[in-house]
Design a protein around this motif. Sequence first.
Motif, PDB file in Angstrom:
ATOM      1  N   GLU A 214     -12.458  -5.700 -24.130  1.00 51.73           N
ATOM      2  CA  GLU A 214     -13.022  -4.707 -25.041  1.00 51.73           C
ATOM      3  C   GLU A 214     -13.888  -3.661 -24.352  1.00 51.73           C
ATOM      4  O   GLU A 214     -14.132  -2.593 -24.897  1.00 51.73           O
ATOM      5  N   LYS A 215     -14.359  -3.935 -23.127  1.00 47.63           N
ATOM      6  CA  LYS A 215     -15.252  -3.003 -22.427  1.00 47.63           C
ATOM      7  C   LYS A 215     -14.616  -2.356 -21.206  1.00 47.63           C
ATOM      8  O   LYS A 215     -15.276  -1.649 -20.465  1.00 47.63           O
ATOM      9  N   GLY A 216     -13.348  -2.632 -20.933  1.00 47.27           N
ATOM     10  CA  GLY A 216     -12.690  -2.083 -19.757  1.00 47.27           C
ATOM     11  C   GLY A 216     -11.835  -3.145 -19.086  1.00 47.27           C
ATOM     12  O   GLY A 216     -10.964  -3.733 -19.725  1.00 47.27           O
ATOM     13  N   TYR A 217     -12.123  -3.419 -17.816  1.00 47.01           N
ATOM     14  CA  TYR A 217     -11.367  -4.417 -17.058  1.00 47.01           C
ATOM     15  C   TYR A 217     -12.323  -5.410 -16.422  1.00 47.01           C
ATOM     16  O   TYR A 217     -13.436  -5.059 -16.044  1.00 47.01           O
ATOM     17  N   ARG A 218     -11.837  -6.663 -16.276  1.00 45.33           N
ATOM     18  CA  ARG A 218     -12.638  -7.711 -15.644  1.00 45.33           C
ATOM     19  C   ARG A 218     -11.715  -8.606 -14.828  1.00 45.33           C
ATOM     20  O   ARG A 218     -10.509  -8.646 -15.060  1.00 45.33           O
ATOM     21  N   TYR A 219     -12.314  -9.337 -13.873  1.00 43.80           N
ATOM     22  CA  TYR A 219     -11.553 -10.296 -13.087  1.00 43.80           C
ATOM     23  C   TYR A 219     -11.244 -11.541 -13.904  1.00 43.80           C
ATOM     24  O   TYR A 219     -12.058 -11.985 -14.717  1.00 43.80           O
ATOM     25  N   ALA A 220     -10.050 -12.092 -13.669  1.00 49.39           N
ATOM     26  CA  ALA A 220      -9.631 -13.315 -14.351  1.00 49.39           C
ATOM     27  C   ALA A 220      -8.587 -14.017 -13.492  1.00 49.39           C
ATOM     28  O   ALA A 220      -8.052 -13.440 -12.538  1.00 49.39           O
ATOM     29  N   PHE A 221      -8.307 -15.253 -13.842  1.00 53.77           N
ATOM     30  CA  PHE A 221      -7.221 -15.983 -13.191  1.00 53.77           C
ATOM     31  C   PHE A 221      -5.929 -15.692 -13.934  1.00 53.77           C
ATOM     32  O   PHE A 221      -5.943 -15.545 -15.160  1.00 53.77           O
ATOM     33  N   PRO A 222      -4.822 -15.636 -13.215  1.00 49.32           N
ATOM     34  CA  PRO A 222      -3.550 -15.470 -13.921  1.00 49.32           C
ATOM     35  C   PRO A 222      -3.293 -16.690 -14.802  1.00 49.32           C
ATOM     36  O   PRO A 222      -3.849 -17.762 -14.546  1.00 49.32           O
TER      37      PRO A 222
ATOM     38  N   THR B  77     -16.705  -7.466 -13.202  1.00 50.27           N
ATOM     39  CA  THR B  77     -15.799  -6.313 -13.138  1.00 50.27           C
ATOM     40  C   THR B  77     -15.622  -5.759 -11.730  1.00 50.27           C
ATOM     41  O   THR B  77     -14.670  -5.022 -11.492  1.00 50.27           O
ATOM     42  N   THR B  78     -16.525  -6.088 -10.814  1.00 51.65           N
ATOM     43  CA  THR B  78     -16.431  -5.557  -9.453  1.00 51.65           C
ATOM     44  C   THR B  78     -16.682  -6.666  -8.431  1.00 51.65           C
ATOM     45  O   THR B  78     -17.263  -7.709  -8.746  1.00 51.65           O
TER      46      THR B  78
ATOM     47  N   ARG C 183      -5.923 -15.432  -6.045  1.00 58.84           N
ATOM     48  CA  ARG C 183      -4.952 -14.614  -6.790  1.00 58.84           C
ATOM     49  C   ARG C 183      -5.545 -14.077  -8.104  1.00 58.84           C
ATOM     50  O   ARG C 183      -4.875 -14.050  -9.148  1.00 58.84           O
ATOM     51  N   LEU C 184      -6.809 -13.658  -8.025  1.00 54.44           N
ATOM     52  CA  LEU C 184      -7.449 -13.105  -9.213  1.00 54.44           C
ATOM     53  C   LEU C 184      -6.774 -11.797  -9.597  1.00 54.44           C
ATOM     54  O   LEU C 184      -6.266 -11.078  -8.739  1.00 54.44           O
ATOM     55  N   ILE C 185      -6.803 -11.535 -10.879  1.00 56.47           N
ATOM     56  CA  ILE C 185      -6.239 -10.288 -11.392  1.00 56.47           C
ATOM     57  C   ILE C 185      -7.296  -9.603 -12.244  1.00 56.47           C
ATOM     58  O   ILE C 185      -8.277 -10.228 -12.654  1.00 56.47           O
ATOM     59  N   LYS C 186      -7.095  -8.326 -12.489  1.00 55.80           N
ATOM     60  CA  LYS C 186      -7.965  -7.610 -13.413  1.00 55.80           C
ATOM     61  C   LYS C 186      -7.218  -7.485 -14.730  1.00 55.80           C
ATOM     62  O   LYS C 186      -6.064  -7.067 -14.769  1.00 55.80           O
ATOM     63  N   ILE C 187      -7.906  -7.890 -15.796  1.00 53.59           N
ATOM     64  CA  ILE C 187      -7.298  -7.815 -17.117  1.00 53.59           C
ATOM     65  C   ILE C 187      -8.146  -6.939 -18.031  1.00 53.59           C
ATOM     66  O   ILE C 187      -9.362  -6.837 -17.848  1.00 53.59           O
TER      67      ILE C 187
END
Length: 150
Positions: free
Chosen positions: A55-63, A19-20, A48-52
């Motif tokens: 269920e617990k908030g936001y996390r880093y992910a790939f588009p 998440t951070t 080009r990671l995004i935050k998505i």
Amino acid sequence: MKSSRHFTIRDILSTDRITTQEELCDALSSRGFDVTQATVSRDIKELRLIKIPDEKGYRYAFPDGHGSRSSNERIKRVFKDSVTYLDSSENLIVIKTLPGTAQTVAAVIDAIENDLILGTVAGDDTLFVLVKPKDAVENVLASFRRLIGE
């Protein structure tokens, strides 16, 4: 080193909830990378990671369509289902597989587009992975071992 780190980031994001930037620094550090927050920030931008939301908030992910979770899961599945042995010598990694699956594993490795891997040569149940530079072999081998759950 950067491409190996990027490969490891893909691996981390496929298995862990990050998440951070600090969490990503810690995860990379636990896998042998000495990185700063600034380096991780550049990696996030380059990948080009995004935050998505989850269920617990936001996390880093790939588009979608780039290094996605399903791609990483497919790579892991191919390795777990096929690879029986891993070893290295100098700048070569030798991978033994179940009969008839070496070319599939080689294709998956080639698709990763890791700049440390010059190429693969596959037979029926054995493949060679040529790594450059030689001192990167242990990092690449460790990432392969993680894929099969060693």
